[in-house]
Enzyme design. Structure first.
Site, PDB file in Angstrom:
ATOM      1  N   ASP A   6       0.865  -1.186   0.000  1.00  0.00           N
ATOM      2  CA  ASP A   6       0.000   0.000   0.000  1.00  0.00           C
ATOM      3  C   ASP A   6       0.903   1.239   0.000  1.00  0.00           C
ATOM      4  O   ASP A   6       1.661   1.464   0.942  1.00  0.00           O
ATOM      5  CB  ASP A   6      -0.892  -0.041   1.248  1.00  0.00           C
ATOM      6  CG  ASP A   6      -1.997   1.004   1.201  1.00  0.00           C
ATOM      7  OD1 ASP A   6      -3.032   0.779   1.838  1.00  0.00           O
ATOM      8  OD2 ASP A   6      -1.822   2.045   0.544  1.00  0.00           O
ATOM      9  N   ASP A 102      -3.095   2.423  -5.941  1.00  0.00           N
ATOM     10  CA  ASP A 102      -1.959   2.464  -5.020  1.00  0.00           C
ATOM     11  C   ASP A 102      -1.833   1.209  -4.157  1.00  0.00           C
ATOM     12  O   ASP A 102      -1.226   1.251  -3.099  1.00  0.00           O
ATOM     13  CB  ASP A 102      -2.043   3.710  -4.128  1.00  0.00           C
ATOM     14  CG  ASP A 102      -3.200   3.645  -3.154  1.00  0.00           C
ATOM     15  OD1 ASP A 102      -4.155   2.904  -3.418  1.00  0.00           O
ATOM     16  OD2 ASP A 102      -3.137   4.334  -2.125  1.00  0.00           O
ATOM     17  N   GLU A 103      -2.411   0.105  -4.626  1.00  0.00           N
ATOM     18  CA  GLU A 103      -2.324  -1.137  -3.853  1.00  0.00           C
ATOM     19  C   GLU A 103      -2.054  -2.327  -4.768  1.00  0.00           C
ATOM     20  O   GLU A 103      -2.710  -2.462  -5.806  1.00  0.00           O
ATOM     21  CB  GLU A 103      -3.643  -1.410  -3.118  1.00  0.00           C
ATOM     22  CG  GLU A 103      -3.957  -0.447  -2.015  1.00  0.00           C
ATOM     23  CD  GLU A 103      -5.346  -0.748  -1.463  1.00  0.00           C
ATOM     24  OE1 GLU A 103      -5.462  -0.986  -0.260  1.00  0.00           O
ATOM     25  OE2 GLU A 103      -6.307  -0.750  -2.253  1.00  0.00           O
TER      26      GLU A 103
END
Length: 367
Positions: A6, A102-103
């Site tokens: 993350d 974003d992961e």
DNA sequence: TCTGGGGTCCTAGGACCC
DNA sequence: TCTGGGGTCCTAGGACCC
């Protein structure tokens, strides 16, 4: 085991990496350019320390910190960085899932040293992009994602049998993915406070793999399910010409993105917001799939007619295309072939001179 | 004078088919 | 004087996530 990566304050961190002047300053990335009329899309850690968080209105953020740095969101930049990180992770040759911008998740079947791998990934991301990530490692995606949040920023957290109970006891239920708003409130109303309470009640929730990822690791190659654009007007709008102009503009924007990805869509969904009524709308699936803004707009306007609004008071408008498939709109009639040529020309002009260089005349009503 | 924008998944009910 | 069962597709709306 799943390793969940993350990125820390992703959009804000990218802006700081690009512009060193912003480094370590309280900074927000806004979802649109008007810095007093937007919401916080991402907050740097210096801003978070002041109590500013994503989702907060920018007005509120500025009232907390008048000297706050502001950058309007530049989606293309974040998508590009996200893709670069994805390529980097791909080089580890493990099943990889793109969970969101974003992961990312890696599946580690019997990896000898997950902690060391996590360290290596973080170092590589920092070396390449000058931004940090937090990593969580656990036996399924739900716990791995939870773990990644526990030592932010720049942390590594492993949940295994030795600390499972301790961590679940310390973690309140709303930290768990899926426990936002109403569902979380229901659990809390039934007396559950921590993740451990939930585990005692429903052990399978953590033990089984309630796993998206675990079931289909190839997700990153799938088609998107829908593509949409929406816009919140500065004030309530009652002029149906202006509303139609927005539907046209949003349709064109969606169509452009469909064409960029070689997609065609059979379902058009129009939604509207009336502050008094709330959100409403309708969708319609057609036999033919299209990616022409004019046609999408026609279908949306047909839905609008069907909704038969008496006195529309519209605050927000959205156009969504779904039932997507790979393909190029293939016109059959000569008139359609003319339109296809026209669309290609418009795309070339907008590609060369910038998005929005040439648009249908009616959309001037949106300015 | 409030507070964005882009997504995913789930569910219940209706329409329609055999 | 009445009416099964199974399945698919579509739709509206809710809830959640980043």
């Amino acid at each position: 085991m799943i390793l969940h990566i993350d990125m820390d304050a992703f959009f804000a961190s990218i802006e700081q990496a690009i512009n060193p002047r912003l480094k370590d300053k309280p900074l927000i990335v806004g979802s649109r350019g008007n810095k007093m009329h937007t919401v916080v899309c991402a907050a740097s850690y210096a801003a978070k320390a002041l109590g500013i968080y994503s989702g907060m209105s920018s007005q509120e953020a500025f009232s907390i910190c008048p000297k706050l740095e502001f950058v309007p969101a530049d989606q293309a930049k974040y998508i590009w960085t996200s893709e670069q990180i994805f390529q980097l992770l791909k080089s580890y040759d493990l099943p990889l899932n793109y969970a969101s911008i974003d992961e990312f998740q890696l599946e580690l079947a019997g990896h000898p040293d997950p902690l060391n791998l996590a360290k290596k990934i973080k170092e590589q991301v920092y070396a390449n992009f000058n931004i940090t990530a937090s990593v969580g490692i656990a036996k399924n995606w739900l716990l791995a994602k939870l773990a990644s949040k526990l030592n932010k920023p720049d942390g590594i957290t492993l949940i295994d049998d030795s600390n499972f109970e301790q961590i679940l006891r310390q973690t309140s239920l709303d930290k768990l993915c899926g426990m936002g708003g109403k569902i979380g409130a229901n659990f809390i109303a039934s007396g559950l406070k921590t993740c451990w309470d939930l585990y005692l009640d429903l052990p399978g929730f953590f033990n089984d793999n309630p796993g998206k990822f675990d079931e289909n690791p190839g997700k990153s190659n799938e088609l998107p399910k829908s593509i949409s654009h929406s816009y919140t007007l500065p004030t309530v709008q009652i002029n149906s010409q202006v509303i139609q102009a927005w539907i046209r503009l949003l349709s064109e924007m969606v169509a452009t993105r469909l064409r960029q990805q070689n997609l065609i869509s059979a379902t058009v969904h129009l939604w509207l917001n009336d502050p008094q009524i709330g959100n409403f709308g309708a969708q319609k699936t057609h036999q033919s799939a299209i990616n022409d803004g004019y046609e999408i707009c026609q279908r949306a306007l047909k839905i609008m007619t069907k909704l038969a609004l008496k006195n529309p008071r519209i605050r927000a408008i959205g156009v969504t295309c779904s039932s997507l498939s790979r393909g190029i709109y293939s016109p059959l009639l000569s008139e359609d072939i003319r339109r296809e040529e026209l669309i290609k020309a418009l795309d070339r002009i907008n590609n060369r001179f910038g998005e929005g260089s040439i648009y249908p005349a009616i959309t001037v009503l949106t300015r």
